[in-house]
Design a protein around this motif. Sequence first.
Motif, PDB file in Angstrom:
ATOM      1  N   TYR B  78       0.830  -1.208   0.000  1.00 44.52           N
ATOM      2  CA  TYR B  78       0.000   0.000   0.000  1.00 44.52           C
ATOM      3  C   TYR B  78       0.865   1.258   0.000  1.00 44.52           C
ATOM      4  N   GLU B  79       1.973   1.213   0.741  1.00 44.59           N
ATOM      5  CA  GLU B  79       2.847   2.388   0.784  1.00 44.59           C
ATOM      6  C   GLU B  79       3.439   2.679  -0.591  1.00 44.59           C
ATOM      7  N   VAL B  80       3.913   1.653  -1.284  1.00 45.96           N
ATOM      8  CA  VAL B  80       4.540   1.881  -2.599  1.00 45.96           C
ATOM      9  C   VAL B  80       3.507   2.309  -3.645  1.00 45.96           C
ATOM     10  N   LEU B  81       2.278   1.806  -3.543  1.00 40.29           N
ATOM     11  CA  LEU B  81       1.220   2.319  -4.432  1.00 40.29           C
ATOM     12  C   LEU B  81       1.038   3.816  -4.172  1.00 40.29           C
ATOM     13  N   GLY B  82       1.079   4.187  -2.893  1.00 38.61           N
ATOM     14  CA  GLY B  82       0.993   5.603  -2.530  1.00 38.61           C
ATOM     15  C   GLY B  82       2.142   6.406  -3.115  1.00 38.61           C
ATOM     16  N   VAL B  83       3.350   5.838  -3.115  1.00 36.54           N
ATOM     17  CA  VAL B  83       4.525   6.530  -3.668  1.00 36.54           C
ATOM     18  C   VAL B  83       4.275   6.901  -5.125  1.00 36.54           C
ATOM     19  N   MET B  84       3.720   5.949  -5.888  1.00 35.53           N
ATOM     20  CA  MET B  84       3.485   6.238  -7.304  1.00 35.53           C
ATOM     21  C   MET B  84       2.427   7.322  -7.469  1.00 35.53           C
TER      22      MET B  84
END
Lengths: 196, 172
Positions: B78-84
Amino acid sequence: MGPLIPSGYIDPGWSFVIAFIVGIFFGFILESSGFSSSRKIIGLFYGYDFTVLKVFFTATITAMVGLLYFNYLEWIDLSLVYFPPTFVYSSIVGGVIMGLGFIMGGYCPGTGACALGIGKLDALFFVIGLYLGIFLFSEAFPLVEKLYTSKALGDVRVNEALGISSGLFAFLFIIAALAAFVLASWIQKRVKPVDY
Amino acid sequence: MKERSKTYLNPYLGGFLLGMLLLATFYVTGRGLGASGAIKNTVVATMSELSPQHLQESEYLGRFSEGGQHPLQTWLVYEVLGVMVGAFLSGALAERLKWKVEHSPKITSRKRILFAMAGGLLFGIGSQFARGCTSGAALSGSAALGLSGYITMLSIFGSAYLFAWFFRKLWI
């Protein structure tokens, strides 16, 4: 009382929502600092752009000093704050492999995701590479397991390893970072600019 | 005058904001930021779809697939989806959204893509040895005063300086 989720102040059901919001801020800050450009990132290693050094060290110092103050004020229990356990040889080998990957690929996993977010196609292939690399590591794991688990020191802190207090370590780290900032500006003025 | 697309945040301000975000993340979750772990979860997820038995027998990835939850239901995914999404928003505001292969004029796009993929592959392998990448091990680990964070940070940046000479034609 902190950290809030491990101490039960926030329901763990909120974890993924928090993760997504944290990620948005993370990506936004990385991109607006210029970490969506591999040529800007890699300037660190050829002396024409030290953004990575400045951002990385400022962030480390800010969070480190913040954690120490939070701990001192008893807002956070540092013993509940996670960091990876130390396996000396595996970390060195992993770091050197990542260093080679960094200079070839131009990104790290976080900046790769960030660059992909604004449409960099080289970042897409970097992320595909990451995926393949992790798969290969897993397949080859029986061959490297001994190295992976050797020289295990457990959850040791850097200041304990050096035999000094955490406050003194943070102070020395800040001095070193300031010296690096000065040195970086000095070098950058003497290196031929690269247009990117 | 500088082109708008080249205007970035002051690096010390960017670093301060990143540090405050990292501190807030520690305060709320007890863990720092990360990135490579999300890709690892994606590998686990693919394997559990294509060959659950292989995953079960895998001594390494098998250990990250226990618990009964779907392998993509993790904090880091979820965090890396947020990064994008966050990068996309910043890029949209600064007018930097564009499909492109960024490379030095001295090399071709094809060469850049090959090296990007090879670099990613190595980074993937290295991050497993070090139990984290630049975000999880070096940045978050160092801020939390973990010894492993410092070993990883020095190894990544130190060795990249040593290797830089051999790959200079890719960049300058």
